[in-house]
Design a protein around this motif. Structure first.
Motif, PDB file in Angstrom:
ATOM      1  N   GLU A 126       0.846  -1.194   0.000  1.00 28.80           N
ATOM      2  CA  GLU A 126       0.000   0.000   0.000  1.00 28.80           C
ATOM      3  C   GLU A 126       0.879   1.240   0.000  1.00 28.80           C
ATOM      4  OE1 GLU A 126      -3.412   2.085   2.823  1.00 28.80           O
ATOM      5  OE2 GLU A 126      -3.003  -0.045   3.037  1.00 28.80           O
ATOM      6  N   GLY A 128       0.370   5.743  -0.051  1.00 29.92           N
ATOM      7  CA  GLY A 128      -0.638   6.789   0.016  1.00 29.92           C
ATOM      8  C   GLY A 128      -0.097   8.117   0.496  1.00 29.92           C
ATOM      9  N   VAL A 140      -5.441   9.767   0.149  1.00 31.29           N
ATOM     10  CA  VAL A 140      -5.639   8.862  -0.986  1.00 31.29           C
ATOM     11  C   VAL A 140      -4.635   7.727  -0.826  1.00 31.29           C
ATOM     12  CG1 VAL A 140      -5.544   8.626  -3.488  1.00 31.29           C
ATOM     13  CG2 VAL A 140      -6.373  10.754  -2.484  1.00 31.29           C
ATOM     14  N   TYR A 142      -3.543   3.671  -2.303  1.00 32.53           N
ATOM     15  CA  TYR A 142      -3.715   2.579  -3.265  1.00 32.53           C
ATOM     16  C   TYR A 142      -3.161   1.316  -2.629  1.00 32.53           C
ATOM     17  CZ  TYR A 142      -3.358  -0.455  -7.283  1.00 32.53           C
ATOM     18  OH  TYR A 142      -3.489  -1.526  -8.121  1.00 32.53           O
ATOM     19  N   SER A 162      -7.440  -1.760  -4.450  1.00 35.78           N
ATOM     20  CA  SER A 162      -8.391  -0.731  -4.029  1.00 35.78           C
ATOM     21  C   SER A 162      -7.721   0.630  -4.053  1.00 35.78           C
ATOM     22  CB  SER A 162      -8.942  -1.021  -2.628  1.00 35.78           C
ATOM     23  OG  SER A 162      -7.936  -0.891  -1.653  1.00 35.78           O
ATOM     24  N   LEU A 163      -8.503   1.614  -4.410  1.00 37.53           N
ATOM     25  CA  LEU A 163      -8.112   3.011  -4.320  1.00 37.53           C
ATOM     26  C   LEU A 163      -9.052   3.620  -3.289  1.00 37.53           C
ATOM     27  CD1 LEU A 163      -6.424   5.399  -5.328  1.00 37.53           C
ATOM     28  CD2 LEU A 163      -8.233   5.829  -7.004  1.00 37.53           C
TER      29      LEU A 163
END
Length: 173
Positions: A126, A128, A140, A142, A162-163
């Protein structure tokens, strides 16, 4: 074989508590619907949740352990994934302190899935950006989770991406 592709929107919530500087508890959950994007994709509902306990190694560097659960009802069949999670997370300031970057790597050493065989390798990454203005936060992120199965399995791998767009309120800071 063309891999099945589905997309959708999920809504959820998360709570993160840091009772002392070196200990953090993170709980998150989401649910939504997905729609097939090609002939082998599936349509249905997905619900997921996870809980993690984090220990600070250094300022901004965390080691985390926890568990996760995902349930999907696709083509009227319920599939469930359960995982044990072990990982590390780094948070670092960007700019004048109102922007923070995040990088996380999680290894899933034990995963149960709807497939006959358990995956040989399961991991999640992940990245962000989080923004802070007073007590208000936003961000935000990802995330990509991948499960690789044995070559003898009919399923070679699964990916969940997932975003996430996050909005929140930070209390007690």
């Amino acid at each position: 074989t063309d891999p099945g592709r589905s997309t959708g929107v999920m809504g959820g919530g998360e709570v993160e508590a840091t009772p002392v500087r070196w200990l953090r508890l993170h709980v998150a959950g989401a649910s939504g619907t997905i729609t097939s994007k090609n002939s082998t994709g599936e349509t249905g509902t997905v619900t997921e949740g996870k809980a993690e306990l984090g220990l600070a190694l250094f300022s901004g560097i965390w080691v985390q352990v926890g568990g996760g659960r995902r349930a999907a009802t696709l083509s009227k069949v319920l599939g469930q994934w359960t995982s044990l999670r072990v990982g590390t997370e780094g948070r670092f300031g960007l700019g004048r302190g109102s922007v923070q970057g995040l990088v996380r790597f999680t290894y899933l050493p034990y995963v149960t899935t709807p497939a006959t065989n358990r995956p040989n390798l399961a991991m999640e990454g992940e990245a962000g950006l989080d923004f802070r203005r007073g007590a208000l936060t936003g961000g935000v992120h990802y995330s990509l989770e991948r499960l690789d199965y044995p070559a003898t399995s009919s399923v070679r791998n699964e990916q969940f991406a997932s975003l996430r767009i996050r909005f929140g309120l930070e209390l007690g800071r």
